[in-house]
Design an enzyme around this catalytic site. Structure first.
Site, PDB file in Angstrom:
ATOM      1  N   LYS A 123       0.831  -1.201   0.000  1.00 49.63           N
ATOM      2  CA  LYS A 123       0.000   0.000   0.000  1.00 49.63           C
ATOM      3  C   LYS A 123       0.870   1.257   0.000  1.00 49.63           C
ATOM      4  CE  LYS A 123      -1.463   2.385   3.333  1.00 49.63           C
ATOM      5  NZ  LYS A 123      -1.992   2.911   4.610  1.00 49.63           N
ATOM      6  N   ASP A 141      -6.520   2.155   1.547  1.00 47.11           N
ATOM      7  CA  ASP A 141      -6.425   2.432   2.979  1.00 47.11           C
ATOM      8  C   ASP A 141      -7.810   2.241   3.580  1.00 47.11           C
ATOM      9  OD1 ASP A 141      -7.907   4.610   2.153  1.00 47.11           O
ATOM     10  OD2 ASP A 141      -6.523   6.123   2.930  1.00 47.11           O
TER      11      ASP A 141
END
Length: 213
Positions: A123, A141
Protein backbone atom coordinates in the site's frame (compact mmCIF):
# COMPACT_ATOMS: atom_id res chain seq x y z
CA UNK A 1 -25.25 -6.44 0.08
CA UNK A 2 -25.83 -5.97 -3.65
CA UNK A 3 -22.85 -5.55 -5.95
CA UNK A 4 -22.50 -2.60 -8.29
CA UNK A 5 -23.55 -3.30 -11.86
CA UNK A 6 -21.31 -2.58 -14.84
CA UNK A 7 -23.37 0.54 -15.54
CA UNK A 8 -23.01 1.69 -11.93
CA UNK A 9 -19.25 1.09 -11.99
CA UNK A 10 -18.99 3.27 -15.11
CA UNK A 11 -21.01 6.01 -13.42
CA UNK A 12 -18.99 5.78 -10.19
CA UNK A 13 -15.81 6.07 -12.25
CA UNK A 14 -17.16 9.11 -14.12
CA UNK A 15 -18.37 10.90 -11.00
CA UNK A 16 -15.10 10.42 -9.09
CA UNK A 17 -13.10 11.77 -12.04
CA UNK A 18 -15.51 14.68 -12.38
CA UNK A 19 -15.34 15.60 -8.69
CA UNK A 20 -11.70 14.82 -7.90
CA UNK A 21 -9.74 15.43 -11.10
CA UNK A 22 -7.16 17.57 -9.25
CA UNK A 23 -6.96 15.51 -6.05
CA UNK A 24 -3.54 14.98 -4.46
CA UNK A 25 -2.31 13.72 -1.12
CA UNK A 26 -2.78 15.96 1.92
CA UNK A 27 0.63 14.95 3.26
CA UNK A 28 3.25 17.71 3.13
CA UNK A 29 6.50 16.79 1.38
CA UNK A 30 9.18 18.34 -0.84
CA UNK A 31 10.87 15.29 -2.36
CA UNK A 32 10.64 11.50 -2.69
CA UNK A 33 12.46 10.90 0.61
CA UNK A 34 10.05 13.10 2.55
CA UNK A 35 7.09 11.46 0.82
CA UNK A 36 8.17 7.94 1.75
CA UNK A 37 8.71 8.96 5.38
CA UNK A 38 5.36 10.78 5.55
CA UNK A 39 3.42 7.91 3.99
CA UNK A 40 5.11 5.39 6.30
CA UNK A 41 4.19 7.51 9.32
CA UNK A 42 0.59 7.89 8.12
CA UNK A 43 -0.22 4.19 8.65
CA UNK A 44 -2.92 4.12 11.37
CA UNK A 45 -2.28 7.84 11.88
CA UNK A 46 -3.98 10.90 10.39
CA UNK A 47 -2.33 13.01 7.70
CA UNK A 48 -2.97 16.03 9.90
CA UNK A 49 -0.93 14.51 12.73
CA UNK A 50 1.87 13.49 10.36
CA UNK A 51 2.08 17.05 8.99
CA UNK A 52 2.55 18.32 12.54
CA UNK A 53 5.37 15.83 13.16
CA UNK A 54 7.38 16.03 9.94
CA UNK A 55 8.71 19.63 9.88
CA UNK A 56 10.96 19.05 12.90
CA UNK A 57 11.76 15.53 11.70
CA UNK A 58 12.94 16.71 8.28
CA UNK A 59 14.86 19.62 9.78
CA UNK A 60 16.86 17.21 11.94
CA UNK A 61 17.10 14.45 9.31
CA UNK A 62 16.98 16.20 5.90
CA UNK A 63 18.00 13.18 3.84
CA UNK A 64 18.31 9.36 4.02
CA UNK A 65 21.95 9.50 5.15
CA UNK A 66 21.09 11.66 8.15
CA UNK A 67 18.14 9.44 9.06
CA UNK A 68 20.26 6.29 8.68
CA UNK A 69 22.61 7.67 11.33
CA UNK A 70 19.83 8.80 13.66
CA UNK A 71 19.79 8.01 17.35
CA UNK A 72 16.65 5.91 17.72
CA UNK A 73 15.76 7.43 21.09
CA UNK A 74 15.90 10.95 19.64
CA UNK A 75 13.87 9.85 16.62
CA UNK A 76 11.21 8.32 18.85
CA UNK A 77 10.92 11.58 20.76
CA UNK A 78 10.18 13.40 17.49
CA UNK A 79 7.45 10.99 16.38
CA UNK A 80 6.00 9.80 19.71
CA UNK A 81 2.62 11.44 19.05
CA UNK A 82 2.20 9.09 16.08
CA UNK A 83 0.68 5.63 16.52
CA UNK A 84 3.12 2.70 16.74
CA UNK A 85 6.03 5.15 16.94
CA UNK A 86 8.46 2.60 18.42
CA UNK A 87 8.16 0.26 15.45
CA UNK A 88 8.02 3.13 12.96
CA UNK A 89 11.23 4.64 14.34
CA UNK A 90 13.12 1.38 13.86
CA UNK A 91 11.70 0.92 10.36
CA UNK A 92 12.55 4.49 9.33
CA UNK A 93 16.19 4.05 10.29
CA UNK A 94 16.40 0.64 8.58
CA UNK A 95 14.69 2.09 5.49
CA UNK A 96 17.14 4.96 5.34
CA UNK A 97 20.12 2.61 5.75
CA UNK A 98 19.01 0.50 2.79
CA UNK A 99 18.31 3.57 0.63
CA UNK A 100 21.79 4.89 1.47
CA UNK A 101 23.68 1.62 1.09
CA UNK A 102 21.83 0.01 -1.83
CA UNK A 103 20.33 2.91 -3.78
CA UNK A 104 22.96 5.59 -3.29
CA UNK A 105 20.70 7.77 -1.17
CA UNK A 106 17.95 7.96 -3.82
CA UNK A 107 14.47 6.56 -3.24
CA UNK A 108 13.86 3.84 -5.85
CA UNK A 109 10.75 4.63 -7.90
CA UNK A 110 9.73 1.05 -8.57
CA UNK A 111 7.08 -0.86 -6.61
CA UNK A 112 9.13 -4.05 -6.31
CA UNK A 113 12.15 -2.15 -5.00
CA UNK A 114 10.14 0.10 -2.70
CA UNK A 115 8.65 -2.88 -0.86
CA UNK A 116 12.16 -4.08 0.03
CA UNK A 117 12.46 -1.03 2.29
CA UNK A 118 11.63 -1.51 5.98
CA UNK A 119 8.11 -0.39 6.82
CA UNK A 120 7.11 -0.06 3.18
CA UNK A 121 4.40 -2.54 2.22
CA UNK A 122 2.44 -2.74 -1.01
CA UNK A 123 0.00 0.00 0.00
CA UNK A 124 2.75 2.46 0.96
CA UNK A 125 4.73 1.69 -2.20
CA UNK A 126 1.67 2.23 -4.37
CA UNK A 127 0.76 5.49 -2.62
CA UNK A 128 4.29 6.79 -3.21
CA UNK A 129 4.21 5.78 -6.89
CA UNK A 130 0.72 7.23 -7.37
CA UNK A 131 1.61 10.56 -5.80
CA UNK A 132 5.19 11.01 -7.02
CA UNK A 133 5.03 9.53 -10.53
CA UNK A 134 1.31 9.58 -11.34
CA UNK A 135 1.40 5.80 -11.79
CA UNK A 136 -1.81 4.02 -12.81
CA UNK A 137 -2.01 2.11 -9.53
CA UNK A 138 -4.56 1.64 -6.77
CA UNK A 139 -3.83 1.70 -3.05
CA UNK A 140 -6.40 0.74 -0.41
CA UNK A 141 -6.42 2.43 2.98
CA UNK A 142 -9.30 2.44 5.47
CA UNK A 143 -11.14 5.12 3.50
CA UNK A 144 -10.86 3.40 0.11
CA UNK A 145 -11.80 0.06 1.72
CA UNK A 146 -14.93 1.53 3.31
CA UNK A 147 -16.02 3.46 0.21
CA UNK A 148 -15.50 0.53 -2.16
CA UNK A 149 -17.60 -1.72 0.07
CA UNK A 150 -20.38 0.81 0.60
CA UNK A 151 -20.65 1.32 -3.15
CA UNK A 152 -20.78 -2.41 -3.82
CA UNK A 153 -17.50 -2.36 -5.72
CA UNK A 154 -15.92 -4.99 -3.50
CA UNK A 155 -16.86 -7.50 -0.83
CA UNK A 156 -13.26 -8.59 -0.22
CA UNK A 157 -12.08 -8.93 3.37
CA UNK A 158 -8.55 -7.56 2.94
CA UNK A 159 -7.04 -4.39 1.51
CA UNK A 160 -4.85 -6.33 -0.96
CA UNK A 161 -7.80 -8.27 -2.37
CA UNK A 162 -9.86 -5.08 -2.55
CA UNK A 163 -7.03 -3.39 -4.46
CA UNK A 164 -6.98 -6.19 -7.04
CA UNK A 165 -10.76 -6.00 -7.45
CA UNK A 166 -10.74 -2.22 -7.96
CA UNK A 167 -7.92 -2.46 -10.51
CA UNK A 168 -9.88 -5.09 -12.44
CA UNK A 169 -13.13 -3.12 -12.37
CA UNK A 170 -11.78 0.37 -13.05
CA UNK A 171 -8.63 -0.32 -15.10
CA UNK A 172 -7.94 3.33 -16.00
CA UNK A 173 -7.52 6.59 -14.07
CA UNK A 174 -6.54 4.60 -10.98
CA UNK A 175 -4.36 7.42 -9.62
CA UNK A 176 -7.23 9.92 -9.62
CA UNK A 177 -9.71 7.32 -8.37
CA UNK A 178 -7.45 6.44 -5.45
CA UNK A 179 -6.91 10.07 -4.45
CA UNK A 180 -10.60 10.83 -4.88
CA UNK A 181 -11.77 7.83 -2.86
CA UNK A 182 -9.43 8.77 -0.02
CA UNK A 183 -10.76 12.33 0.20
CA UNK A 184 -14.36 11.22 -0.34
CA UNK A 185 -14.04 8.69 2.50
CA UNK A 186 -12.26 11.16 4.76
CA UNK A 187 -14.70 14.05 4.44
CA UNK A 188 -18.03 12.75 3.10
CA UNK A 189 -18.40 8.97 3.31
CA UNK A 190 -17.04 8.86 6.88
CA UNK A 191 -17.11 5.74 9.03
CA UNK A 192 -19.43 7.39 11.53
CA UNK A 193 -22.14 9.86 10.56
CA UNK A 194 -21.47 9.94 6.82
CA UNK A 195 -22.54 13.19 5.18
CA UNK A 196 -25.12 11.64 2.87
CA UNK A 197 -26.70 15.02 2.17
CA UNK A 198 -23.40 16.14 0.55
CA UNK A 199 -22.84 12.89 -1.34
CA UNK A 200 -22.86 12.74 -5.15
CA UNK A 201 -23.11 8.94 -5.11
CA UNK A 202 -26.36 8.39 -3.22
CA UNK A 203 -27.90 6.52 -6.16
CA UNK A 204 -25.00 4.07 -6.22
CA UNK A 205 -24.74 3.60 -2.44
CA UNK A 206 -25.58 0.12 -1.10
CA UNK A 207 -25.20 0.67 2.65
CA UNK A 208 -24.15 3.08 5.40
CA UNK A 209 -22.53 0.26 7.34
CA UNK A 210 -18.93 0.85 8.40
CA UNK A 211 -16.20 -1.53 7.24
CA UNK A 212 -12.83 -1.97 8.91
CA UNK A 213 -9.56 -3.16 7.45
Amino acid sequence: MKKATKEEIKEIHRLFIENYSDAVTELDYKNAYELVVAVALSAQCTDKRVNIITPALFEKYPDPKALAEANIKELKELINSCSFFNNKAKNLIDMAKRVTEVYGGEIPMDEKELVTLAGVGQKTANVVMIEYTGANLMAVDTHVFRVSHRLGLSDDNTAIKTEATLVKKFKTDLRTLHQGMVLFGRYICKAKNPKCDECFLTQQCKTKESFKV
